[in-house]
Design a protein around this motif. Structure first.
Motif, short mmCIF file in Angstrom:
data_model
loop_
_atom_site.label_atom_id
_atom_site.label_comp_id
_atom_site.label_asym_id
_atom_site.label_seq_id
_atom_site.Cartn_x
_atom_site.Cartn_y
_atom_site.Cartn_z
N LEU A 114 -9.91 -17.40 0.23
CA LEU A 114 -10.36 -18.70 0.72
C LEU A 114 -11.03 -19.39 -0.60
O LEU A 114 -10.94 -20.70 -0.68
CB LEU A 114 -11.64 -18.25 1.75
CG LEU A 114 -12.08 -19.58 2.57
CD1 LEU A 114 -10.96 -19.97 3.47
CD2 LEU A 114 -13.34 -19.06 3.45
N TYR A 115 -11.61 -18.80 -1.30
CA TYR A 115 -12.30 -19.17 -2.54
C TYR A 115 -10.96 -19.86 -3.57
O TYR A 115 -11.31 -20.92 -4.05
CB TYR A 115 -13.09 -18.06 -3.43
CG TYR A 115 -13.58 -18.63 -4.81
CD1 TYR A 115 -14.50 -19.29 -4.87
CD2 TYR A 115 -12.74 -18.39 -5.89
CE1 TYR A 115 -15.36 -19.77 -6.06
CE2 TYR A 115 -13.07 -18.97 -7.03
CZ TYR A 115 -14.45 -19.40 -7.20
OH TYR A 115 -14.77 -19.88 -8.45
N LEU A 116 -10.00 -19.17 -3.74
CA LEU A 116 -8.92 -19.69 -4.44
C LEU A 116 -8.27 -20.88 -3.89
O LEU A 116 -7.72 -21.69 -4.70
CB LEU A 116 -7.87 -18.38 -4.89
CG LEU A 116 -8.43 -17.21 -5.70
CD1 LEU A 116 -7.34 -16.20 -5.61
CD2 LEU A 116 -9.02 -17.79 -6.93
N GLY A 117 -8.03 -20.81 -2.60
CA GLY A 117 -7.70 -22.04 -1.96
C GLY A 117 -6.05 -22.15 -1.98
O GLY A 117 -5.56 -22.69 -1.30
N VAL A 118 -5.59 -21.63 -3.16
CA VAL A 118 -3.91 -21.84 -3.45
C VAL A 118 -3.60 -20.26 -3.63
O VAL A 118 -4.09 -19.46 -3.97
CB VAL A 118 -3.48 -22.76 -4.60
CG1 VAL A 118 -3.82 -24.06 -4.14
CG2 VAL A 118 -4.29 -22.29 -5.74
N GLU A 119 -1.97 -20.17 -3.25
CA GLU A 119 -1.45 -19.08 -3.42
C GLU A 119 -1.24 -18.57 -4.93
O GLU A 119 -0.51 -19.75 -5.59
CB GLU A 119 -0.11 -19.20 -2.81
CG GLU A 119 -0.29 -18.90 -1.22
CD GLU A 119 -0.35 -17.33 -0.78
OE1 GLU A 119 0.31 -16.36 -1.29
OE2 GLU A 119 -0.92 -17.12 0.16
N TYR A 120 -1.35 -17.60 -5.63
CA TYR A 120 -1.14 -17.37 -7.17
C TYR A 120 0.00 -16.52 -6.98
O TYR A 120 -0.27 -15.17 -6.37
CB TYR A 120 -2.27 -16.87 -7.74
CG TYR A 120 -3.15 -18.04 -8.15
CD1 TYR A 120 -3.11 -18.81 -9.40
CD2 TYR A 120 -4.13 -18.39 -7.50
CE1 TYR A 120 -3.73 -19.85 -9.80
CE2 TYR A 120 -5.16 -19.49 -7.58
CZ TYR A 120 -5.02 -20.21 -9.06
OH TYR A 120 -5.75 -21.06 -9.30
N SER A 121 1.20 -16.55 -7.76
CA SER A 121 2.06 -15.50 -7.56
C SER A 121 1.39 -14.24 -8.55
O SER A 121 2.13 -13.16 -8.27
CB SER A 121 3.55 -16.09 -8.22
OG SER A 121 3.16 -16.44 -9.48
N GLY A 122 0.62 -14.68 -9.34
CA GLY A 122 0.23 -13.55 -9.95
C GLY A 122 -0.90 -12.44 -9.32
O GLY A 122 -1.33 -11.47 -10.11
N LEU A 123 -1.24 -12.84 -8.23
CA LEU A 123 -2.21 -12.00 -7.44
C LEU A 123 -1.78 -10.94 -6.47
O LEU A 123 -1.05 -11.45 -5.74
CB LEU A 123 -3.21 -13.14 -6.76
CG LEU A 123 -4.40 -12.21 -6.05
CD1 LEU A 123 -5.34 -11.64 -6.86
CD2 LEU A 123 -4.97 -13.37 -5.07
N TYR A 124 -2.19 -9.78 -6.70
CA TYR A 124 -1.65 -8.46 -5.82
C TYR A 124 -3.08 -8.12 -5.15
O TYR A 124 -4.13 -7.99 -5.80
CB TYR A 124 -1.09 -7.80 -6.52
CG TYR A 124 0.09 -7.72 -6.97
CD1 TYR A 124 0.57 -8.70 -8.13
CD2 TYR A 124 1.40 -7.27 -6.54
CE1 TYR A 124 1.75 -8.95 -8.77
CE2 TYR A 124 2.67 -7.76 -6.99
CZ TYR A 124 2.71 -8.60 -7.78
OH TYR A 124 4.01 -8.90 -8.52
#
Ligand SMILES: Cc1cc2nc3c(=O)[nH]c(=O)nc-3n(C[C@H](O)[C@H](O)[C@H](O)COP(=O)(O)OP(=O)(O)OC[C@H]3O[C@@H](n4cnc5c(N)ncnc54)[C@H](O)[C@@H]3O)c2cc1C
Length: 329
Positions: A114-124
């Motif tokens: 929720l905090y990030l708001g966007v999908e990051y391909s680098g986040l697991y």
């Protein structure tokens, strides 16, 4: 035509390396995921997870690529973790192109997304099957109380200690080490902090939206409480349940599967053997804890038998437990 993979997929598993199983809460899956991640994103990774505060009165999340610090994330600490600035730090790292592995409760993974708001391909993301966590106030009071009783400072806490002599992961043991060389090793649920954990989850944990239903993280780990000796993935020192929740979770699983003994499992079977606590005493216990302290709350809310078990010195508790185990064999 390509057949679509259905998520979540559930498995029972443990690390082939028994050292890892011994030094983890259940089957050591978290450690394997971290090792895989570090190797895959060598020089460009960061890991976020929960570590004890220096005084062991609380827990907080850190983001780091220091292997010693990552090692401190191992083992469940059943206390709600302070997130500090970790979400912000993760955002900065992701924006710089780092690969980040975040591990925490299901609600913490939801909070991060929720905090990030966007999908990051680098986040697991990894979460766990979660009954809830304990208020830090109880941990603070427990540490203060045992430090007074032992006349020494706490130097280490392990809430999932696997006592080599006893050769088992259940029941769960707690081990606390003190600066003067003294230690406490007891069944977790026969200690004041174990009872507080059982009775007093965060109010929101009793009706958590994130523990069941659609999974929020890529990969979920937990204790495989229903494991039996007949199952392929039985290990007397601990078996993990794991859920592969999406494509990234599948990538993690494919990366670690050669280091696991595992077999497919049924999600409902895992959950049915992993029931949450009921909150019948919570209100009374919480009020007494807040006003008169943990020791008083224990005195007022526990049965005579439960209080007696809390008071047993480690040596006697161990002898009783060894006899009980011998009878079971
Ligand atoms: C508060 C809490 C409640 C849990 N409730 C259940 C449950 O009801 N049923 C169940 O099957 N399993 C539960 N677990 C998970 C279980 O205890 C094991 O962590 C899980 O089986 C994975 O074990 P492992 O051997 O793979 O890894 P371990 O080495 O034990 O993994 C440790 C991981 O847990 C994270 N962690 C540790 N403490 C905290 C914390 N306070 N807050 C956030 N993250 C933390 C670390 O960052 C690390 O990623 C719970 C864990 C916690 C922390």
């Amino acid at each position: 035509m390509k057949s679509e993979i259905k998520f979540p997929k559930a498995y029972g598993a443990y690390a082939k390396n028994n050292e890892i199983v011994l030094s983890s809460s259940s089957g050591g899956v978290f450690t394997l995921v971290v090792e895989w991640f570090i190797e895959k994103y060598n020089n460009n990774f960061m890991v976020a997870g929960a570590v004890w505060d220096d005084d062991f009165k609380g827990v907080h999340h850190i983001l780091t690529s220091d292997l010693n610090e990552i090692n401190k994330m191992k083992i469940s600490k059943y206390v709600q973790s302070k997130k500090m600035d970790v979400f912000k730090e993760i955002e900065v790292a992701l924006k710089k192109g780092k690969y980040v592995l975040f591990s925490g409760c299901p609600c913490e993974v939801a909070g991060l997304k929720l905090y990030l708001g966007v999908e990051y391909s680098g986040l697991y993301t990894i979460d766990f099957i979660c009954k809830g966590s304990l208020t830090p106030l109880a941990m603070e009071q427990y540490i203060e109380s045992i430090e007074v009783k032992k006349k020494s400072k706490v130097t280490a806490v392990n809430m999932r200690y696997k006592w080599p002599k006893l050769d088992t992961w259940i029941p769960q043991f707690i081990r606390i080490d003190f600066a003067n060389g003294d230690k406490i090793i007891k069944e977790f649920y026969n200690t004041e902090i174990g009872h507080a954990f059982r009775i007093m989850q965060r109010p929101s944990c009793y009706k958590c939206r994130f523990t069941c239903g659609k999974k929020i993280s890529d990969f979920t780990v937990g204790d495989f409480h229903g494991v039996s000796k007949k199952m392929l993935f039985y290990n007397k020192l601990g078996t993990s349940a794991l859920f592969v929740n999406d494509i990234k979770g599948q990538e993690i699983f494919d990366g670690i599967s050669s280091m696991l003994e595992y077999g497919e499992a049924d999600i409902d079977y895992i959950y049915n053997n992993n029931k949450g606590f009921k909150d019948t005493q919570r209100e009374v216990f919480t009020n007494i804890l807040a006003n008169q302290g943990l020791d008083f709350a224990i005195k007022e809310c526990l049965s005579k038998k439960e209080k007696l078990k809390c008071m047993l010195p480690t040596k006697i508790a161990r002898i009783i437990y060894s006899i009980k185990r011998r009878k079971l064999k």
